[in-house]
Design a protein around this motif. Structure first.
Motif, PDB file in Angstrom:
ATOM      1  N   SER A   9       0.841  -1.183   0.000  1.00  0.00           N
ATOM      2  CA  SER A   9       0.000   0.000   0.000  1.00  0.00           C
ATOM      3  C   SER A   9       0.878   1.235   0.000  1.00  0.00           C
ATOM      4  O   SER A   9       1.810   1.325   0.797  1.00  0.00           O
ATOM      5  CB  SER A   9      -0.867  -0.047   1.254  1.00  0.00           C
ATOM      6  N   GLY A  10       0.615   2.154  -0.901  1.00  0.00           N
ATOM      7  CA  GLY A  10       1.408   3.370  -0.924  1.00  0.00           C
ATOM      8  C   GLY A  10       1.461   3.956  -2.315  1.00  0.00           C
ATOM      9  O   GLY A  10       0.814   3.447  -3.236  1.00  0.00           O
ATOM     10  N   THR A  11       2.220   5.027  -2.456  1.00  0.00           N
ATOM     11  CA  THR A  11       2.464   5.529  -3.801  1.00  0.00           C
ATOM     12  C   THR A  11       3.510   4.617  -4.420  1.00  0.00           C
ATOM     13  O   THR A  11       4.195   3.866  -3.721  1.00  0.00           O
ATOM     14  CB  THR A  11       2.996   6.965  -3.769  1.00  0.00           C
ATOM     15  N   GLY A  63      -3.039   3.338  -4.889  1.00  0.00           N
ATOM     16  CA  GLY A  63      -2.321   2.951  -3.676  1.00  0.00           C
ATOM     17  C   GLY A  63      -2.058   1.459  -3.576  1.00  0.00           C
ATOM     18  O   GLY A  63      -1.444   1.000  -2.631  1.00  0.00           O
TER      19      GLY A  63
END
Lengths: 690, 209
Positions: free
Chosen positions: B111-113, B158
């Motif tokens: 999860s994240g950029t 994401g």
């Protein structure tokens, strides 16, 4: 923004400038208006201006002059459309689901996905509408988190037959016919009211199959009987009937399905008021209501039925309440009652019933002349969810004859509704399933036995504890200034909600779709301020301006945004970026700014009156469009801020004949995404009073 | 008619896939092989069946080492069919026409950029097993969301797919779009993946930036 700030400044500064400059004037006009009596806030007759709670009173006269139901023209109250296009009220940013609607103190049932459709109510025989903002569960129990709207009908007073008949025709062939008669014959009084309302509907988006609002017609009948046995014992009874038929249509796979939506409602209300002595009186009340809705859609050629749904809700509620007034030590109000709820509908296995018993008490006292304290609480024992205790405390302190401070804090709750507990629905077109909380485990096992479940994604022990009631704590802190021509109020509010019920995925199906059920998880808040300022230029010219500032956010989501855990696709590159705090817009359907400006002008010489009302609502979002579960500045379901302009003028001819012309949305503001706002709606109304 | 057009579109776009990569990234001369950051455009991932019918059809296989689509039975890391993503590791899940797994690929979703997922270190990789893909299928379960009102499949922002390749190297993938030329206005142009990826060609190295 600049304009909004200016409005706030004006609203705040003008009255107070006046306040300080006039401090020394002694010759205040006694403006106490005896008709400004509120029943809803305390369940006793209380002078509006003396109440420690934020209350709005809408007189019949203003409603008639405005030519429309004007709840949404009051500061802090707006009407919004839900996903199905039904209009519900929003008070202090709190949705219609959490606002209790009463007629003469008894609740109306029959909500569609939580929303109460206001168009069911007609106002031809009412005396006033009372709106108490903030949690009022301490008196009214479930649903009264955001406030209570109480529609009070008019009691017949004169010995001669009194009444009126009116006909109104407007755009979209809107026709409204009213008959209202009432009379007092010594100890006996009666009132009869009939209304027929119909429209051909309208279409805001011709490119889409079907109309925005389909043609409908509805009827309301209300008979009321009053009998005074003696000075101490009187009877009130009311029977109300509502019936609506609306055309319905739906296009699915290029096939047009047609049918009707029918709604019916019965309300039977019986109350005996018994005054034991000057200090003690008791009301015995029995109330029954039944709301049914049915929609059947079929192919007109093949008679293939697409959907056939029924909804049948009943409520029975006996209640006894009493007031005891001490010589110099306030009033105690207490009540106890029993409520039986029943719902039988499509997508329920069987008819479900709720039982609850409740007890409430309130103490209303002025320990010193300038201080009024109301403290109260209510206990609800319910068959389906944990018991609720709803306390409330409210204070008003009179600083001077003109200025008063008021503050209140209260608890409100909303019981999980039948749907959240017993729903069993599978979308036939797409294939997902929604299960009520109480039936989720059983239904899941059934689906598993049928081989429809791939895996269960929550532990079933999580479904063991009963679903909690949604609850809120509301705070209001205000100052009022009422002197001479001014009537001003500033109120700060905050409502903290917890245990809001929403759906979540509990299992995955083999068809790739999900099984949803309900769970307590959301914590939200709404906070802001309301300012309202009324100025009477003279007996005939009245100006009123109001403004509400609102922040409505989900606390959990706010935290996620802060942690950088909410993402969105940057529209140019389609790459993920994290949503920043400034991008988080807040809850759907909430506008940061709402404002109203109203001028009412009477011209007694020619027996006419004219009014202009402007309503402003700033930008708001309809739904999340980018799938990250919140509204951010990248979403594209925003509706720009807009102004609605409503005008009306009426003139009385001879003695009892009145003609009204008006237009709502005079400037013809239109947006296909605001279903409740068609273009300009002109109308003419003829009223004969006898 | 519509299906004909779709087939044509799929065929043409499939032809062009090999030519559509571009390269960037700074030249870190310390490492023998620089980490590769690329974009794949319009990778066609057709399927048959669906909407209640059994799903089938060849998977479109992709090889991180070459940065190209491949028809090789062995030299592939991940493979696409409709919204389903298979890895060359584990076993067949049991749907029709699946490729056999002969590598040690695995997958996980971070999860994240894209930039924030800097390493594969510490991540737990799963492989395809009977009845379950390593990249979960279904709306909101894995990389995409399906909106039944608009019929649009959108890649959930994401969600960064991190893969261990068949031969123990690491790559991260951000799917940008499921539609031809990233234009979701025509639902019939679906099953065309555009994604960014970063591939570290050095065995055992977990850095993804």
């Amino acid at each position: 923004m600049g304009l909004n700030k200016l409005i706030i400044c004006l609203l705040i500064v003008i009255p107070f400038r006046k306040l300080f400059s006039q401090e020394t004037t002694k010759d205040t006009i006694k403006t106490t208006n005896l008709s400004e009596v509120i029943l809803t806030a305390t369940r006793t007759a209380r002078q509006l201006s003396s109440l420690p709670l934020p209350v709005t009173l809408i007189h019949k006269k203003k409603i008639i002059q405005s030519g429309t139901i004007i709840l949404n023209e009051q500061t802090g109250i707006i009407t919004v459309s839900d996903e199905s296009g039904f209009e519900g009220v929003q008070i202090q940013g709190i949705a219609s689901d959490y606002i209790l609607i009463l007629i003469d103190g008894v609740p109306l049932v029959g909500r569609s996905a939580g929303n109460f459709d206001l168009s069911r109510l007609t106002v031809g025989n009412i005396k006033q509408i009372e709106v108490v903002k903030g949690p009022s569960s301490s008196l009214y129990g479930s649903e009264a988190l955001g406030g209570v709207i109480n529609i009070i009908t008019e009691k017949p007073k004169t010995e001669t037959l009194e009444g009126n008949v009116s006909y109104r025709i407007g755009s979209f062939t809107q026709q409204d016919i009213n008959l209202d008669i009432k009379q007092r014959i010594k100890k006996f009084r009666y009132g009869f009211f009939a209304n027929r309302f119909s429209s051909e509907g309208y279409d805001l988006n011709p490119d889409v199959e079907g109309q925005t609002v389909n043609p409908f017609e509805n009827y309301t009948l209300n008979g009321r009987v009053f009998y005074d046995f003696n000075n101490n014992l009187s009877l009130f009874s009311s029977l109300r009937f509502y019936d609506q038929t609306q055309e319905a249509g739906f296009t699915f796979d290029d096939t047009v399905f047609e049918g009707d939506t029918k709604e019916q409602e019965w309300n039977a209300h019986l109350r005996l008021d018994h005054k034991w002595n000057d200090k003690f009186d008791v009301d015995y009340e029995l109330y029954y209501t039944n709301y049914t809705a049915n929609e059947r859609l079929a192919n007109p050629i093949s008679d293939e039925v697409l959907s056939d749904s029924d909804f049948d809700q009943k409520l029975l509620r006996p209640e006894v309440r009493g007031n005891y007034t001490f010589a110099k030590a306030g009033t105690i109000t207490a009540g106890l009652g029993f409520q039986y709820d029943e719902l039988d509908r499509t997508f329920f296995d069987e008819k479900v019933t709720f039982n609850s018993q409740y007890l409430y008490a309130q103490y209303d006292v002025n320990p010193v002349e300038k201080l009024n304290i109301i403290v109260g609480g209510r206990f609800d024992n319910h068959s389906e969810y944990s018991n609720q205790f709803s306390p409330k405390l409210a204070l008003r302190y009179k600083l001077t004859d003109a200025i008063a401070l008021k503050g209140s804090v209260g608890y409100g709750f909303k019981a999980p509704d039948f749907r959240q507990l017993y729903f069993d629905f599978t979308n036939s077109a797409v294939g997902y399933t929604v299960l009520g909380y109480n039936v989720a485990i059983d239904k899941l096992q059934e689906l598993q036995a049928q081989g429809q479940i791939l895996d269960v994604v929550v532990s079933t022990s999580e479904l063991d504890n009963p679903l909690e009631a949604e609850s809120s704590i509301g705070y209001n802190l205000g100052i009022t200034y009422k002197k001479g021509k001014w009537n001003t109020e500033l109120n700060l509010f905050r409502n903290d909600f917890k245990n809001l019920i929403d759906t979540r995925i509990i299992a995955r199906k083999t068809n790739g779709q999900n099984v949803f059920s309900y769970v307590n998880f959301d914590e939200i808040y709404t906070t802001g301020l309301e300012v309202n300022a009324g100025y009477k230029i003279n007996e005939n010219l009245n100006i009123n301006a109001g403004y509400q500032l609102l922040y409505a956010f989900d606390k959990t989501k706010e935290q996620l945004v802060e942690n950088g855990e909410v993402f969105v696709r940057e529209p140019q590159t389609n790459q993920t970026v994290a949503v920043e705090k400034k991008d988080y817009f807040g809850l759907v359907n909430r506008s940061r700014h709402n404002a109203n400006f109203k001028v009412f002008y009477n011209i007694p010489k020619v027996k006419a009156n004219v009014n202009l009302r402007l309503l402003y609502r700033s930008k708001y979002a309809q739904f999340d469009t980018n799938g990250n579960g919140l509204i951010d500045s990248y979403d594209n379901s925003f509706i720009d801020g807009y102004i609605t302009t409503n005008i009306a003028a009426s003139k009385t001819f001879s003695k009892d004949f009145n003609v009204q012309v008006g237009a709502n949305n005079l400037l013809d503001y239109r947006d296909e995404n605001i279903p409740a706002l068609p273009g300009i709606q002109g109308y003419v109304k003829i009223n004969y009073q006898f | 008619m519509k299906t004909m057009n779709t087939i044509k579109a799929i065929a043409t776009s499939a032809l062009f896939i090999g030519f559509t990569s571009c390269s960037s990234d700074d030249d870190d001369t310390q490492q023998p092989d620089p980490v590769q950051s690329e974009q794949v455009v319009n990778l066609a991932a057709p399927q048959t069946g669906g909407q209640g019918q059994p799903i089938g059809g060849e998977f479109a296989k992709f090889n991180f080492e070459t940065g190209m689509q491949t028809t090789s039975d062995t030299d592939w890391d991940i493979a696409f069919r409709g919204t389903t993503i298979a890895v060359n590791g584990g076993t067949v899940t049991g749907t029709a026409d699946e490729p056999t797994r002969n590598g040690n690929a695995g997958a996980t979703i971070a999860s994240g950029t894209f930039a924030s997922v800097a390493t594969a270190d510490g991540l737990t990789f799963t492989q395809d097993v009977d009845a379950s893909f390593a990249v979960p299928t279904g709306s909101d379960n894995g990389w995409y969301n399906y909106n039944p009102q608009t019929n649009i499949i959108s890649a959930i922002p994401g969600k960064i797919l991190v893969f261990r390749t068949r031969d123990g190297k690491y790559a991260k993938v951000e799917i940008l779009s499921y539609y031809l030329d990233q234009d979701s206005s025509n639902p019939n142009s679906g099953r065309h993946y555009t994604f960014n990826y970063v591939y570290n060609p050095n065995e055992g190295e977990t850095s993804l930036q």
